[in-house]
Design a protein around this motif. Sequence first.
Motif, mmCIF file in Angstrom:
data_model
loop_
_atom_site.group_PDB
_atom_site.id
_atom_site.type_symbol
_atom_site.label_atom_id
_atom_site.label_comp_id
_atom_site.label_asym_id
_atom_site.label_seq_id
_atom_site.Cartn_x
_atom_site.Cartn_y
_atom_site.Cartn_z
ATOM 1 N N HIS A 14 -60.944 39.928 -86.786
ATOM 2 C CA HIS A 14 -61.469 41.279 -86.977
ATOM 3 C C HIS A 14 -62.433 41.575 -85.833
ATOM 4 C CE1 HIS A 14 -64.280 44.176 -88.970
ATOM 5 N NE2 HIS A 14 -63.124 44.711 -89.249
ATOM 6 N N ASN A 15 -62.237 42.676 -85.149
ATOM 7 C CA ASN A 15 -63.159 43.061 -84.079
ATOM 8 C C ASN A 15 -64.438 43.593 -84.728
ATOM 9 O OD1 ASN A 15 -64.596 44.408 -82.084
ATOM 10 N ND2 ASN A 15 -62.766 45.105 -81.032
ATOM 11 N N PRO A 16 -65.577 42.906 -84.481
ATOM 12 C CA PRO A 16 -66.819 43.309 -85.162
ATOM 13 C C PRO A 16 -67.264 44.731 -84.811
ATOM 14 C CG PRO A 16 -67.260 41.668 -83.458
ATOM 15 C CD PRO A 16 -65.776 41.766 -83.588
ATOM 16 N N HIS A 17 -66.765 45.247 -83.672
ATOM 17 C CA HIS A 17 -67.167 46.593 -83.251
ATOM 18 C C HIS A 17 -66.311 47.676 -83.917
ATOM 19 C CE1 HIS A 17 -69.628 44.472 -80.460
ATOM 20 N NE2 HIS A 17 -68.576 43.900 -79.913
ATOM 21 N N LYS A 18 -65.232 47.258 -84.551
ATOM 22 C CA LYS A 18 -64.354 48.233 -85.214
ATOM 23 C C LYS A 18 -64.352 47.947 -86.702
ATOM 24 C CE LYS A 18 -61.070 49.055 -81.497
ATOM 25 N NZ LYS A 18 -59.732 48.734 -81.016
ATOM 26 N N LEU A 37 -43.050 26.234 -86.955
ATOM 27 C CA LEU A 37 -43.972 27.369 -86.889
ATOM 28 C C LEU A 37 -45.359 26.919 -87.337
ATOM 29 C CD1 LEU A 37 -41.759 30.154 -88.566
ATOM 30 C CD2 LEU A 37 -41.821 29.481 -86.157
ATOM 31 N N LYS A 38 -46.384 27.276 -86.570
ATOM 32 C CA LYS A 38 -47.751 26.837 -86.890
ATOM 33 C C LYS A 38 -48.707 28.032 -86.917
ATOM 34 C CE LYS A 38 -46.846 22.296 -85.461
ATOM 35 N NZ LYS A 38 -45.864 21.814 -86.382
ATOM 36 N N ALA A 39 -49.693 27.951 -87.811
ATOM 37 C CA ALA A 39 -50.732 28.989 -87.873
ATOM 38 C C ALA A 39 -51.843 28.611 -86.899
ATOM 39 C CB ALA A 39 -51.292 29.066 -89.289
ATOM 40 N N SER A 40 -52.369 29.593 -86.178
ATOM 41 C CA SER A 40 -53.463 29.317 -85.240
ATOM 42 C C SER A 40 -54.618 30.290 -85.427
ATOM 43 C CB SER A 40 -52.950 29.412 -83.798
ATOM 44 O OG SER A 40 -54.040 29.344 -82.896
ATOM 45 N N ASN A 41 -55.833 29.720 -85.460
ATOM 46 C CA ASN A 41 -57.045 30.553 -85.546
ATOM 47 C C ASN A 41 -57.850 30.416 -84.254
ATOM 48 O OD1 ASN A 41 -57.936 27.949 -85.794
ATOM 49 N ND2 ASN A 41 -59.241 28.316 -87.572
ATOM 50 N N ILE A 42 -57.164 30.098 -83.158
ATOM 51 C CA ILE A 42 -57.807 29.818 -81.870
ATOM 52 C C ILE A 42 -58.743 30.947 -81.433
ATOM 53 C CG2 ILE A 42 -55.909 30.761 -80.418
ATOM 54 C CD1 ILE A 42 -57.646 27.485 -79.575
ATOM 55 N N GLU A 43 -58.408 32.193 -81.784
ATOM 56 C CA GLU A 43 -59.235 33.321 -81.317
ATOM 57 C C GLU A 43 -60.492 33.531 -82.162
ATOM 58 O OE1 GLU A 43 -56.621 36.206 -78.650
ATOM 59 O OE2 GLU A 43 -56.670 36.844 -80.723
ATOM 60 N N PHE A 44 -60.580 32.870 -83.315
ATOM 61 C CA PHE A 44 -61.728 33.083 -84.200
ATOM 62 C C PHE A 44 -63.042 32.686 -83.530
ATOM 63 C CE2 PHE A 44 -59.571 32.984 -88.685
ATOM 64 C CZ PHE A 44 -58.640 33.907 -88.242
ATOM 65 N N ASP A 45 -62.982 31.672 -82.667
ATOM 66 C CA ASP A 45 -64.221 31.166 -82.059
ATOM 67 C C ASP A 45 -64.470 31.705 -80.658
ATOM 68 O OD1 ASP A 45 -64.658 29.624 -84.335
ATOM 69 O OD2 ASP A 45 -63.398 28.003 -83.570
ATOM 70 N N LEU A 46 -63.579 32.568 -80.174
ATOM 71 C CA LEU A 46 -63.767 33.116 -78.833
ATOM 72 C C LEU A 46 -64.635 34.371 -78.922
ATOM 73 C CD1 LEU A 46 -60.162 32.693 -77.362
ATOM 74 C CD2 LEU A 46 -62.132 31.216 -77.017
ATOM 75 N N VAL A 67 -55.536 37.175 -71.918
ATOM 76 C CA VAL A 67 -55.636 36.323 -70.726
ATOM 77 C C VAL A 67 -56.676 35.214 -70.942
ATOM 78 C CG1 VAL A 67 -57.323 37.775 -69.465
ATOM 79 C CG2 VAL A 67 -55.640 36.407 -68.186
ATOM 80 N N ASN A 68 -57.766 35.509 -71.657
ATOM 81 C CA ASN A 68 -58.803 34.503 -71.947
ATOM 82 C C ASN A 68 -58.291 33.466 -72.947
ATOM 83 O OD1 ASN A 68 -60.319 36.246 -70.437
ATOM 84 N ND2 ASN A 68 -61.486 37.051 -72.146
#
Length: 197
Positions: A44-48, A73-82, A89-90
Amino acid sequence: MTSPKKIGLYFGTFNPIHVGHLTIANYMVEFSDLDEVWIVVTPHNPHKKKKTLLEDIHRLTMVRIALEDYPKLKASNIEFDLPQPNYTVNTLAHLEEKYPESSFCLIMGEDNLKSFHKWKNYEVILERYELYIYPRISEGTIESKFTKHPKIHKVNAPIMELSSTFIRKAIKDGKNIRPMLSQNVWEYLDEMNFYKA
């Protein structure tokens, strides 16, 4: 020496994950040269402030239970900590650092390819990663520089005209949408009373 595992990254809010998502992810892993597909849940984008978007943990839980019977098939939460807002790209750079033994590719719908030239550092993405494109019915045209690009592969997956927005509205309207979700995802949603209000 073994070749690196080729992993397709399928990004989305998955709010909720439905049989359309599963069909595309499974088709990609079974009918292309990908070894695995990771379903990357976008936080969730905290700004939206988006009222209809469930908390990250619930969307991730639904993805995890939907994939229980699909070992490739695997679930990924990799973006949760970015840091937010985050750009693909990041995430790719972060994954490369974390899993140097794997090779990553992007999975996207044809509709996203039409706006790909607006993505942050899209040239860097194309230079370093392959794109696997599945068909979508959508307006607009694909830029000519993307139509015959050696790193862009069109995969003839089934066209899925099912959306999470449609499912959320149908649940709110009291419709039976059980066939559109995995049984365990439907049970979780029902038990938690999600999307009903």
